[in-house]
Design a protein around this motif. Structure first.
Motif, PDB file in Angstrom:
ATOM      1  N   TYR A  17     -50.311  -8.068 -21.571  1.00 47.43           N
ATOM      2  CA  TYR A  17     -51.024  -7.683 -20.352  1.00 47.43           C
ATOM      3  C   TYR A  17     -52.506  -7.427 -20.581  1.00 47.43           C
ATOM      4  O   TYR A  17     -53.346  -7.801 -19.765  1.00 47.43           O
ATOM      5  CB  TYR A  17     -50.400  -6.417 -19.745  1.00 47.43           C
ATOM      6  CG  TYR A  17     -49.003  -6.638 -19.265  1.00 47.43           C
ATOM      7  CD1 TYR A  17     -48.752  -6.992 -17.944  1.00 47.43           C
ATOM      8  CD2 TYR A  17     -47.905  -6.515 -20.122  1.00 47.43           C
ATOM      9  CE1 TYR A  17     -47.467  -7.221 -17.495  1.00 47.43           C
ATOM     10  CE2 TYR A  17     -46.620  -6.737 -19.679  1.00 47.43           C
ATOM     11  CZ  TYR A  17     -46.403  -7.093 -18.373  1.00 47.43           C
ATOM     12  OH  TYR A  17     -45.137  -7.320 -17.929  1.00 47.43           O
ATOM     13  N   HIS A  46     -45.381  -3.657 -13.600  1.00 45.65           N
ATOM     14  CA  HIS A  46     -46.564  -2.985 -14.144  1.00 45.65           C
ATOM     15  C   HIS A  46     -46.398  -1.464 -14.162  1.00 45.65           C
ATOM     16  O   HIS A  46     -47.017  -0.779 -14.978  1.00 45.65           O
ATOM     17  CB  HIS A  46     -47.809  -3.332 -13.317  1.00 45.65           C
ATOM     18  CG  HIS A  46     -48.287  -4.732 -13.496  1.00 45.65           C
ATOM     19  ND1 HIS A  46     -47.760  -5.790 -12.783  1.00 45.65           N
ATOM     20  CD2 HIS A  46     -49.253  -5.245 -14.289  1.00 45.65           C
ATOM     21  CE1 HIS A  46     -48.383  -6.895 -13.146  1.00 45.65           C
ATOM     22  NE2 HIS A  46     -49.290  -6.602 -14.053  1.00 45.65           N
ATOM     23  N   ARG A  94     -52.233 -16.175 -14.773  1.00 49.06           N
ATOM     24  CA  ARG A  94     -52.128 -16.744 -16.128  1.00 49.06           C
ATOM     25  C   ARG A  94     -51.559 -18.165 -16.078  1.00 49.06           C
ATOM     26  O   ARG A  94     -50.883 -18.531 -15.126  1.00 49.06           O
ATOM     27  CB  ARG A  94     -51.247 -15.845 -16.994  1.00 49.06           C
ATOM     28  CG  ARG A  94     -51.883 -14.475 -17.244  1.00 49.06           C
ATOM     29  CD  ARG A  94     -50.983 -13.615 -18.125  1.00 49.06           C
ATOM     30  NE  ARG A  94     -51.613 -12.370 -18.462  1.00 49.06           N
ATOM     31  CZ  ARG A  94     -52.337 -12.157 -19.560  1.00 49.06           C
ATOM     32  NH1 ARG A  94     -52.510 -13.116 -20.438  1.00 49.06           N
ATOM     33  NH2 ARG A  94     -52.873 -10.973 -19.794  1.00 49.06           N
ATOM     34  N   ARG A  98     -47.603 -16.037 -14.723  1.00 49.18           N
ATOM     35  CA  ARG A  98     -47.484 -14.587 -14.604  1.00 49.18           C
ATOM     36  C   ARG A  98     -48.753 -14.045 -13.971  1.00 49.18           C
ATOM     37  O   ARG A  98     -49.838 -14.590 -14.147  1.00 49.18           O
ATOM     38  CB  ARG A  98     -47.298 -13.927 -15.980  1.00 49.18           C
ATOM     39  CG  ARG A  98     -45.942 -14.105 -16.586  1.00 49.18           C
ATOM     40  CD  ARG A  98     -45.805 -13.373 -17.917  1.00 49.18           C
ATOM     41  NE  ARG A  98     -46.817 -13.802 -18.875  1.00 49.18           N
ATOM     42  CZ  ARG A  98     -47.720 -12.989 -19.432  1.00 49.18           C
ATOM     43  NH1 ARG A  98     -47.731 -11.694 -19.162  1.00 49.18           N
ATOM     44  NH2 ARG A  98     -48.611 -13.456 -20.288  1.00 49.18           N
ATOM     45  N   THR A 100     -51.128 -10.680 -13.866  1.00 47.06           N
ATOM     46  CA  THR A 100     -51.434  -9.441 -14.570  1.00 47.06           C
ATOM     47  C   THR A 100     -52.497  -8.689 -13.781  1.00 47.06           C
ATOM     48  O   THR A 100     -53.568  -9.226 -13.507  1.00 47.06           O
ATOM     49  CB  THR A 100     -51.970  -9.731 -15.990  1.00 47.06           C
ATOM     50  OG1 THR A 100     -50.994 -10.453 -16.717  1.00 47.06           O
ATOM     51  CG2 THR A 100     -52.297  -8.445 -16.709  1.00 47.06           C
TER      52      THR A 100
END
Length: 137
Positions: A17, A46, A94, A98, A100
């Motif tokens: 992360y 998260h 990403r 994903r 982040t």
């Protein structure tokens, strides 16, 4: 561009992360990025990660711990309650698809506490990382 390395030791659970270089929040906020509505559910993981400092030490407490014990983690809890939903979260898209969160964990926790189903998110494409990097001197 040569980037400054991230200056702190990162716990293993955050290595996927935390970016491995220093970046500038003002540079991120200055970018004209697309805003999308995202389900809180897609970002909820998260809240299980120790992003936040406690007792002057970074990476000590998770947002879930703060929500469960607002007295002990008063400073982070108060920041959560004051989080401004007029500002979207800032996140990185990403290459592996994903997302982040770079800025907005307090807003995400507040959304969770208020049972909101969606949050607004500005997405920074992976290819644009150099735009937020702090260059080496």
């Amino acid at each position: 561009m040569t980037r400054r390395p991230f200056p702190l030791a990162v716990p293993e659970e955050l290595s996927a992360y935390i970016l491995d270089f220093q970046w500038d929040l003002d540079l991120l906020h200055a970018l004209d990025l697309p805003v999308v509505s995202m389900p809180v559910e897609a970002l909820r993981h998260h809240l299980e990660l120790p992003f936040w400092a406690y007792a002057g030490k970074p990476f000590q407490v998770t947002p879930r711990q703060v929500a469960a014990d607002p007295v002990t983690y008063r400073e982070q809890y108060e920041r959560t309650l004051a989080a401004d939903f007029n500002l979207p979260l800032d996140a990185l898209a990403r290459p592996d698809h994903r997302i982040t969160i770079l800025d907005g964990i307090h807003r995400l926790l507040r959304a969770e506490l208020e049972d909101r189903s969606v949050v607004e998110v500005r997405l920074l494409p992976w290819r644009d990382l150099d735009q937020i990097a702090v260059p080496t001197s």
